[in-house]
Design a protein around this motif. Structure first.
Motif, PDB file in Angstrom:
ATOM      1  N   ALA A  91       0.851  -1.193   0.000  1.00 18.75           N
ATOM      2  CA  ALA A  91       0.000   0.000   0.000  1.00 18.75           C
ATOM      3  C   ALA A  91       0.884   1.239   0.000  1.00 18.75           C
ATOM      4  O   ALA A  91       1.770   1.372   0.845  1.00 18.75           O
ATOM      5  CB  ALA A  91      -0.913  -0.008   1.220  1.00 18.75           C
ATOM      6  N   ILE A  92       0.661   2.136  -0.946  1.00 16.20           N
ATOM      7  CA  ILE A  92       1.492   3.345  -1.055  1.00 16.20           C
ATOM      8  C   ILE A  92       0.768   4.570  -0.525  1.00 16.20           C
ATOM      9  O   ILE A  92       1.231   5.235   0.390  1.00 16.20           O
ATOM     10  CB  ILE A  92       1.933   3.572  -2.519  1.00 16.20           C
ATOM     11  N   SER A  93      -0.404   4.883  -1.102  1.00 20.22           N
ATOM     12  CA  SER A  93      -1.102   6.092  -0.652  1.00 20.22           C
ATOM     13  C   SER A  93      -2.553   6.105  -1.107  1.00 20.22           C
ATOM     14  O   SER A  93      -2.883   5.623  -2.194  1.00 20.22           O
ATOM     15  CB  SER A  93      -0.401   7.341  -1.195  1.00 20.22           C
ATOM     16  N   LEU A  94      -3.384   6.673  -0.276  1.00 20.76           N
ATOM     17  CA  LEU A  94      -4.731   7.050  -0.694  1.00 20.76           C
ATOM     18  C   LEU A  94      -4.593   8.253  -1.620  1.00 20.76           C
ATOM     19  O   LEU A  94      -3.711   9.095  -1.421  1.00 20.76           O
ATOM     20  CB  LEU A  94      -5.570   7.422   0.531  1.00 20.76           C
ATOM     21  N   LEU A  95      -5.447   8.330  -2.637  1.00 16.96           N
ATOM     22  CA  LEU A  95      -5.362   9.425  -3.606  1.00 16.96           C
ATOM     23  C   LEU A  95      -6.516  10.415  -3.490  1.00 16.96           C
ATOM     24  O   LEU A  95      -6.360  11.597  -3.814  1.00 16.96           O
ATOM     25  CB  LEU A  95      -5.326   8.866  -5.026  1.00 16.96           C
ATOM     26  N   GLY A  96      -7.669   9.933  -3.055  1.00 18.89           N
ATOM     27  CA  GLY A  96      -8.816  10.817  -2.959  1.00 18.89           C
ATOM     28  C   GLY A  96     -10.110  10.051  -3.147  1.00 18.89           C
ATOM     29  O   GLY A  96     -10.120   8.811  -3.158  1.00 18.89           O
ATOM     30  N   SER A  97     -11.185  10.770  -3.302  1.00 21.53           N
ATOM     31  CA  SER A  97     -12.496  10.136  -3.412  1.00 21.53           C
ATOM     32  C   SER A  97     -13.437  10.951  -4.286  1.00 21.53           C
ATOM     33  O   SER A  97     -13.194  12.130  -4.554  1.00 21.53           O
ATOM     34  CB  SER A  97     -13.118   9.969  -2.020  1.00 21.53           C
ATOM     35  N   VAL A  98     -14.490  10.290  -4.713  1.00 23.32           N
ATOM     36  CA  VAL A  98     -15.547  10.934  -5.492  1.00 23.32           C
ATOM     37  C   VAL A  98     -16.877  10.650  -4.798  1.00 23.32           C
ATOM     38  O   VAL A  98     -17.181   9.488  -4.499  1.00 23.32           O
ATOM     39  CB  VAL A  98     -15.578  10.393  -6.936  1.00 23.32           C
ATOM     40  N   PRO A  99     -17.674  11.660  -4.524  1.00 18.56           N
ATOM     41  CA  PRO A  99     -18.985  11.434  -3.913  1.00 18.56           C
ATOM     42  C   PRO A  99     -19.880  10.648  -4.863  1.00 18.56           C
ATOM     43  O   PRO A  99     -19.721  10.689  -6.086  1.00 18.56           O
ATOM     44  CB  PRO A  99     -19.540  12.846  -3.705  1.00 18.56           C
ATOM     45  N   MET A 100     -20.832   9.944  -4.279  1.00 16.27           N
ATOM     46  CA  MET A 100     -21.825   9.225  -5.074  1.00 16.27           C
ATOM     47  C   MET A 100     -23.199   9.847  -4.842  1.00 16.27           C
ATOM     48  O   MET A 100     -23.429  10.521  -3.833  1.00 16.27           O
ATOM     49  CB  MET A 100     -21.830   7.745  -4.707  1.00 16.27           C
ATOM     50  N   VAL A 101     -24.076   9.620  -5.787  1.00 12.78           N
ATOM     51  CA  VAL A 101     -25.415  10.197  -5.702  1.00 12.78           C
ATOM     52  C   VAL A 101     -26.439   9.132  -6.077  1.00 12.78           C
ATOM     53  O   VAL A 101     -26.207   8.311  -6.964  1.00 12.78           O
ATOM     54  CB  VAL A 101     -25.548  11.429  -6.637  1.00 12.78           C
TER      55      VAL A 101
ATOM     56  N   PHE B  25      -6.417   2.647   6.865  1.00 18.03           N
ATOM     57  CA  PHE B  25      -7.655   2.998   6.171  1.00 18.03           C
ATOM     58  C   PHE B  25      -8.239   1.777   5.475  1.00 18.03           C
ATOM     59  O   PHE B  25      -9.447   1.522   5.544  1.00 18.03           O
ATOM     60  CB  PHE B  25      -7.369   4.105   5.154  1.00 18.03           C
ATOM     61  N   LEU B  26      -7.383   0.997   4.816  1.00 14.68           N
ATOM     62  CA  LEU B  26      -7.835  -0.201   4.104  1.00 14.68           C
ATOM     63  C   LEU B  26      -8.423  -1.223   5.068  1.00 14.68           C
ATOM     64  O   LEU B  26      -9.429  -1.869   4.763  1.00 14.68           O
ATOM     65  CB  LEU B  26      -6.685  -0.817   3.318  1.00 14.68           C
ATOM     66  N   ASP B  27      -7.822  -1.375   6.234  1.00 17.89           N
ATOM     67  CA  ASP B  27      -8.350  -2.316   7.228  1.00 17.89           C
ATOM     68  C   ASP B  27      -9.756  -1.906   7.661  1.00 17.89           C
ATOM     69  O   ASP B  27     -10.657  -2.744   7.785  1.00 17.89           O
ATOM     70  CB  ASP B  27      -7.428  -2.364   8.449  1.00 17.89           C
ATOM     71  N   LYS B  28      -9.940  -0.605   7.874  1.00 19.39           N
ATOM     72  CA  LYS B  28     -11.252  -0.101   8.298  1.00 19.39           C
ATOM     73  C   LYS B  28     -12.296  -0.289   7.201  1.00 19.39           C
ATOM     74  O   LYS B  28     -13.423  -0.742   7.465  1.00 19.39           O
ATOM     75  CB  LYS B  28     -11.132   1.378   8.662  1.00 19.39           C
ATOM     76  N   GLU B  29     -11.936   0.054   5.965  1.00 22.22           N
ATOM     77  CA  GLU B  29     -12.874  -0.094   4.855  1.00 22.22           C
ATOM     78  C   GLU B  29     -13.213  -1.562   4.602  1.00 22.22           C
ATOM     79  O   GLU B  29     -14.362  -1.917   4.337  1.00 22.22           O
ATOM     80  CB  GLU B  29     -12.285   0.529   3.584  1.00 22.22           C
ATOM     81  N   THR B  30     -12.213  -2.423   4.710  1.00 22.19           N
ATOM     82  CA  THR B  30     -12.436  -3.860   4.506  1.00 22.19           C
ATOM     83  C   THR B  30     -13.431  -4.398   5.516  1.00 22.19           C
ATOM     84  O   THR B  30     -14.324  -5.184   5.181  1.00 22.19           O
ATOM     85  CB  THR B  30     -11.112  -4.628   4.590  1.00 22.19           C
ATOM     86  N   ALA B  31     -13.293  -3.986   6.776  1.00 21.85           N
ATOM     87  CA  ALA B  31     -14.213  -4.447   7.820  1.00 21.85           C
ATOM     88  C   ALA B  31     -15.641  -3.964   7.530  1.00 21.85           C
ATOM     89  O   ALA B  31     -16.605  -4.717   7.714  1.00 21.85           O
ATOM     90  CB  ALA B  31     -13.743  -3.932   9.177  1.00 21.85           C
ATOM     91  N   ASN B  32     -15.770  -2.738   7.055  1.00 20.16           N
ATOM     92  CA  ASN B  32     -17.093  -2.197   6.732  1.00 20.16           C
ATOM     93  C   ASN B  32     -17.722  -2.945   5.562  1.00 20.16           C
ATOM     94  O   ASN B  32     -18.902  -3.323   5.614  1.00 20.16           O
ATOM     95  CB  ASN B  32     -16.969  -0.710   6.398  1.00 20.16           C
ATOM     96  N   TYR B  33     -16.926  -3.190   4.516  1.00 18.90           N
ATOM     97  CA  TYR B  33     -17.437  -3.921   3.361  1.00 18.90           C
ATOM     98  C   TYR B  33     -17.810  -5.348   3.738  1.00 18.90           C
ATOM     99  O   TYR B  33     -18.822  -5.888   3.281  1.00 18.90           O
ATOM    100  CB  TYR B  33     -16.411  -3.946   2.234  1.00 18.90           C
ATOM    101  N   ALA B  34     -16.979  -5.972   4.570  1.00 22.22           N
ATOM    102  CA  ALA B  34     -17.246  -7.352   4.973  1.00 22.22           C
ATOM    103  C   ALA B  34     -18.585  -7.455   5.708  1.00 22.22           C
ATOM    104  O   ALA B  34     -19.353  -8.402   5.504  1.00 22.22           O
ATOM    105  CB  ALA B  34     -16.114  -7.859   5.862  1.00 22.22           C
ATOM    106  N   ARG B  35     -18.868  -6.464   6.536  1.00 18.70           N
ATOM    107  CA  ARG B  35     -20.141  -6.458   7.258  1.00 18.70           C
ATOM    108  C   ARG B  35     -21.316  -6.332   6.294  1.00 18.70           C
ATOM    109  O   ARG B  35     -22.301  -7.080   6.395  1.00 18.70           O
ATOM    110  CB  ARG B  35     -20.153  -5.301   8.263  1.00 18.70           C
ATOM    111  N   ILE B  36     -21.210  -5.393   5.333  1.00 19.35           N
ATOM    112  CA  ILE B  36     -22.295  -5.204   4.362  1.00 19.35           C
ATOM    113  C   ILE B  36     -22.495  -6.473   3.537  1.00 19.35           C
ATOM    114  O   ILE B  36     -23.631  -6.927   3.324  1.00 19.35           O
ATOM    115  CB  ILE B  36     -21.989  -4.016   3.437  1.00 19.35           C
ATOM    116  N   ILE B  37     -21.420  -7.050   3.058  1.00 21.08           N
ATOM    117  CA  ILE B  37     -21.489  -8.242   2.215  1.00 21.08           C
ATOM    118  C   ILE B  37     -22.082  -9.417   2.988  1.00 21.08           C
ATOM    119  O   ILE B  37     -22.904 -10.177   2.466  1.00 21.08           O
ATOM    120  CB  ILE B  37     -20.089  -8.583   1.677  1.00 21.08           C
ATOM    121  N   ARG B  38     -21.682  -9.559   4.248  1.00 21.57           N
ATOM    122  CA  ARG B  38     -22.206 -10.646   5.082  1.00 21.57           C
ATOM    123  C   ARG B  38     -23.696 -10.465   5.360  1.00 21.57           C
ATOM    124  O   ARG B  38     -24.502 -11.394   5.197  1.00 21.57           O
ATOM    125  CB  ARG B  38     -21.428 -10.701   6.388  1.00 21.57           C
TER     126      ARG B  38
END
Length: 323
Positions: free
Chosen positions: A117-127, A303-316
């Motif tokens: 993992a090198i760096s987060l680059l940014g984000s785009v809002p969703m609608v 950050f990746l660990d936190k996002e992975t845990a959130n996605y895992a919960r949604i997917i489960r």
């Protein structure tokens, strides 16, 4: 004897370490490839090309984008894991990189073991956007109508495990909806059907839906960010629409193959920070509603660990399975 071996080892240590230091000091000495595991033209590709242009200027060597699409990003991502860990092959990806292994029975990579993992680059809002003929002028009204007549509603999404898909599943469960989510092969196909009224709504990255919102062909129901957007001040957030605390965005990051030397990892993270904070990058990505960011490799890993845990919960909870 032991003392002699210790002395010999200490004498050899600088010699053995020298090539690594030399590579780090002279990096990059030739062109660097940034793999985008999707077709050209999407948001991931755009971010990669803008970043590549700025890094080329900063680091004195060409950074070249290579599109390797297929299998929802798996093909290009796997190719990077097989490249030498020398800093000359990088990967620019979205949350799909960490979500896919949580859904698929078998994936060709392990995010933590096979990438640096090198760096987060940014984000785009969703609608959340809807066909204009769909009941409801905002998400709260839309959800009420969908709960009352679920057979008349359907969501669409671009790919299994995409940020848009996971956000829809989270909304569906949070709002206690019983409506189907139709999986399309790409955002373009899903947009075509919502524009034609074949499906009721979808969640999309703002850049691709903005023109249709401006023309009145799509109705914006809510944004997925924590706060309302300055560009759409009249559109409520999902959290305001009955799902307190809701926040999901489509983020982007930079990786390299596993075991990338620490000095090169740090150099790349520093250069990325300079690039993402530059006026050049801001001017080119701000019209796409892109919010620039950067991070240390350690912060990005956390950050990746936190996002992975959130996605895992949604997917489960949603019982999302491979198509």
């Amino acid at each position: 004897m032991k003392k002699r071996r210790l002395v010999q080892a200490l004498a050899l240590a600088p010699i053995l370490a020298a090539p690594t230091f030399a590579r780090a000091e002279t990096y990059p000495a030739r062109p660097v490839k940034i793999v985008v595991p999707y077709v050209a033209g999407g948001t991931v590709d755009l971010v990669a090309r803008v970043l590549a242009q700025k890094l080329s200027e900063q680091m004195g060597q060409p950074f070249v984008v290579e599109n390797r699409p297929g299998a929802s990003g798996l093909i290009g991502s796997e190719a990077v894991t097989k490249a030498p860990p020398d800093g000359y092959t990088l990967l620019l990806q979205s949350p799909t990189l960490v979500a896919s292994p949580l859904i698929m029975k078998k994936t060709p990579y392990d995010v933590k073991k096979d990438f640096t993992a090198i760096s987060l680059l940014g984000s785009v809002p969703m609608v959340v956007v809807a066909y204009p003929g769909t009941p409801g002028t905002n998400l709260r009204e839309f959800l009420d109508a969908a709960r009352a007549n679920p057979e008349k509603f359907a969501f669409g999404t671009s790919a299994t495990g995409s940020p848009m898909h996971l956000a829809q599943e989270a909304i569906k469960r949070g709002a206690k909806l019983d409506v189907p989510i139709i999986i399309y092969k790409g955002t373009a196909a899903a947009l075509t059907d919502v524009l034609g009224g074949q499906i009721s709504a979808l969640i999309d990255a703002i850049p691709s839906s903005a023109p249709n919102i401006a023309s009145g062909k799509l109705r914006p129901l809510a944004v997925t960010t924590r706060q309302r957007l300055p560009s759409m001040p009249e559109v409520p957030t999902v959290a305001e629409s009955g799902l307190p605390g809701f926040e999901m965005v489509s983020w982007y990051g930079l990786w390299a193959p596993a075991r990338l030397p620490g000095a090169i990892t740090s150099r790349l993270a520093s250069e990325v920070e300079t690039a993402m904070n530059s006026l050049f990058v801001g001017e080119r990505l701000k019209p796409q509603s892109f919010v620039s960011a950067s991070s240390t490799p350690a912060a990005f890993s956390a950050f990746l660990d936190k996002e992975t845990a959130n996605y895992a919960r949604i997917i489960r909870e949603a019982d999302i399975r491979p198509e």
